[in-house]
Design an enzyme around this catalytic site. Structure first.
Site, PDB file in Angstrom:
ATOM      1  N   ASP A 187       0.933  -1.167   0.141  1.00  0.00           N
ATOM      2  CA  ASP A 187      -0.022   0.135  -0.088  1.00  0.00           C
ATOM      3  C   ASP A 187       0.902   1.249   0.130  1.00  0.00           C
ATOM      4  O   ASP A 187       2.187   1.194  -0.508  1.00  0.00           O
ATOM      5  CB  ASP A 187      -0.933  -0.164   1.243  1.00  0.00           C
ATOM      6  CG  ASP A 187      -2.300   0.584   1.031  1.00  0.00           C
ATOM      7  OD1 ASP A 187      -2.290   1.836   0.804  1.00  0.00           O
ATOM      8  OD2 ASP A 187      -3.335  -0.400   1.079  1.00  0.00           O
ATOM      9  N   HIS A 230      -3.645   6.054   3.750  1.00  0.00           N
ATOM     10  CA  HIS A 230      -4.375   4.921   3.224  1.00  0.00           C
ATOM     11  C   HIS A 230      -3.841   3.471   3.700  1.00  0.00           C
ATOM     12  O   HIS A 230      -4.641   2.728   4.190  1.00  0.00           O
ATOM     13  CB  HIS A 230      -4.543   4.928   1.665  1.00  0.00           C
ATOM     14  CG  HIS A 230      -5.236   4.008   0.905  1.00  0.00           C
ATOM     15  ND1 HIS A 230      -4.818   2.435   0.553  1.00  0.00           N
ATOM     16  CD2 HIS A 230      -6.513   4.040   0.362  1.00  0.00           C
ATOM     17  CE1 HIS A 230      -5.884   1.935  -0.008  1.00  0.00           C
ATOM     18  NE2 HIS A 230      -6.912   2.794  -0.270  1.00  0.00           N
ATOM     19  N   SER A 381     -11.234  -0.573  -0.584  1.00  0.00           N
ATOM     20  CA  SER A 381     -10.077  -0.914   0.258  1.00  0.00           C
ATOM     21  C   SER A 381     -10.133  -1.088   1.709  1.00  0.00           C
ATOM     22  O   SER A 381      -9.348  -1.668   2.356  1.00  0.00           O
ATOM     23  CB  SER A 381      -9.380   0.393  -0.099  1.00  0.00           C
ATOM     24  OG  SER A 381      -8.593   0.621  -1.075  1.00  0.00           O
TER      25      SER A 381
END
Length: 447
Positions: A187, A230, A381
């Site tokens: 990620d 994220h 996600s």
């Protein structure tokens, strides 16, 4: 993809095969925080021959070596020995290379082909809140109570989400809570110093920042801008499901949330080589990358489970590699995950497809945020790491099924999201059955 991607019929050039010869990475320029390693417009996979050297291959084909086997190939044409070269040339020039190269090559567009999915939606109470009590000890195997009076104590904002997937009862069924299982989070990196992750990360020797070319996969950027935070959120979701699992942080996406084909393929192979049993990729591409898919195929042969998000364009298609997760049939070690809300209705953003395997409640999921903060994100996600955490729960317990069957059991045990015309417009496109049910999954897989 460009039409010149398939160049030699029947030729199997796979980045995944690099794992058969341990890899070293070329050293890039000095990497200060925020400074990326060299990036290339195209990646070229090249089969190595007996006696090849880096310098000779670069001189013969041009470009720059990105990966090279540490050991010499045992024989010319050995398919287990492949190098990746990076090129910054025009599309026309790459087409010429495809027809004039002195050996067969495989070419793909490389730069910014993949993106992470999701949107930062809220800070708790509408403002930034410092992480309470200096950390969540329960996440790293401490004694703090996870559930109290039916409420998820560390992050009560997630109580409804975790109740929906039966997390409390699932953790009671799997009391090892993921202990001994490493989940690689490929990620944006994560906030390595965040209190929530202390004691919850794999050994630092297993970390890598493939975007910057160094060993510190730190989430970088400005919160609320691009993809910053994220990966931190995704890793935090895994640990809420499987509190005693270990997270292997691997950075492949930049602060804007985009990343390269070769970088992601290298991270997949790295994760398996360093001991990950589950790989979470909350990212995707509209293009089918053979380079990345070959890497996934290679790690599946090592009993590694790969979970990918389906994308957030509200489109009747899902992103790659999720789109190929169901193609391997039973026991393919791959899983695609979309998103629904707490009423089991398709999230407004979630992609959907008859290839999508399962969905999870991916809206407003709270988890750590960089800088000792907590924040909520929404996206497929956020649903994907719920599935990754579920797999970690199962892997830490004695199983009554083979590892290769776990992904299919997760799909088959899902709760029905089609009953009573719920999601009638998406019939059969939100998974075989629908939404994650962790208790049903564990009852179907544990001894």
């Amino acid at each position: 993809m460009h039409s010149f991607q398939r160049l030699i019929p029947g030729l199997l050039l796979t980045v995944g095969l690099l794992a058969a010869c341990s890899q070293s990475q070329t050293s890039g320029n000095a990497n200060l925080p925020g400074h990326s390693a060299p990036r290339y417009d195209y990646v070229v996979s090249v089969p190595l021959e007996l006696g090849d050297t880096r310098a000779a291959v670069e001189a013969q084909l041009g470009g720059s070596v990105m990966t090279w086997p540490d050991n010499s190939c045992s024989a010319s044409g050995d398919p287990s020995c492949t190098a990746l070269l990076g090129f910054n040339r025009s599309s026309a020039a790459m087409k010429i290379l495809s027809t004039t190269a002195s050996r067969p090559v495989f070419i793909e567009r490389n730069k910014d082909v993949f993106t992470g999915g999701g949107e930062l939606t809220a800070f708790m109470g509408g403002s930034r809140i410092i992480w309470a009590s200096g950390g969540l000890q329960a996440w790293s195997g401490g004694s703090r109570i996870i559930w109290a009076s039916g409420e998820y104590s560390p992050l009560p904002q997630n109580t409804g989400i975790w109740t929906k997937i039966n997390l409390q009862a699932a953790q009671a069924l799997a009391p090892n809570l993921g202990a001994g299982v490493t989940v690689a989070v490929i990620d944006t990196g994560l906030d390595l110093k965040h209190s929530a992750f202390q004691g919850a990360l794999s050994d630092p020797s297993t970390w890598y920042d493939f975007y910057a070319g160094d060993a510190v996969p730190q989430d970088e950027g400005t919160l609320g801008v691009g993809g910053f935070g994220h990966g931190t959120n995704v890793a935090g979701i895994v640990l809420q499901i499987a509190p005693k699992a270990k997270i292997m942080p691997l950075r492949v996406l930049g602060p804007d949330g985009s990343g390269d084909v070769a970088t992601i393929a290298r991270a997949i192979l790295w994760a398996a080589a360093k001991g990950a049993k589950v790989i979470n990729m909350s990212l995707g591409s509209a293009e089918n990358s053979k380079v990345v898919q070959d890497a996934i195929t290679q790690v599946k042969s090592q009993n590694v489970l790969v979970v990918s998000s389906a994308g957030n364009a509200n489109a009747n298609t899902i992103t790659y590699p999720a789109a190929l997760a169901a193609d391997g049939g039973a026991g393919d070690f791959s899983l695609s995950v979309g998103s629904v809300d707490l009423n089991d209705r398709k999230s407004s953003f979630s992609n959907y497809s008859d290839k999508l395997e399962v969905v999870g409640p991916g809206e407003n999921v709270y988890a750590p945020a960089p800088g000792e903060l907590m924040a909520a994100w929404s996206g497929t996600s956020m649903a994907a790491p719920m599935a990754s955490g579920a797999l970690a729960l199962a892997l830490a317990q004695p199983l009554n099924v083979q590892v290769k069957d776990l992904d299919n059991k997760l799909v088959d045990s899902a709760a029905d999201v089609y009953a009573n015309n719920l999601n009638a417009a998406y019939n059969g496109k939100l998974g075989k059955k629908g939404r994650l049910d962790l208790v049903a999954f564990l009852k179907a897989t544990l001894k």
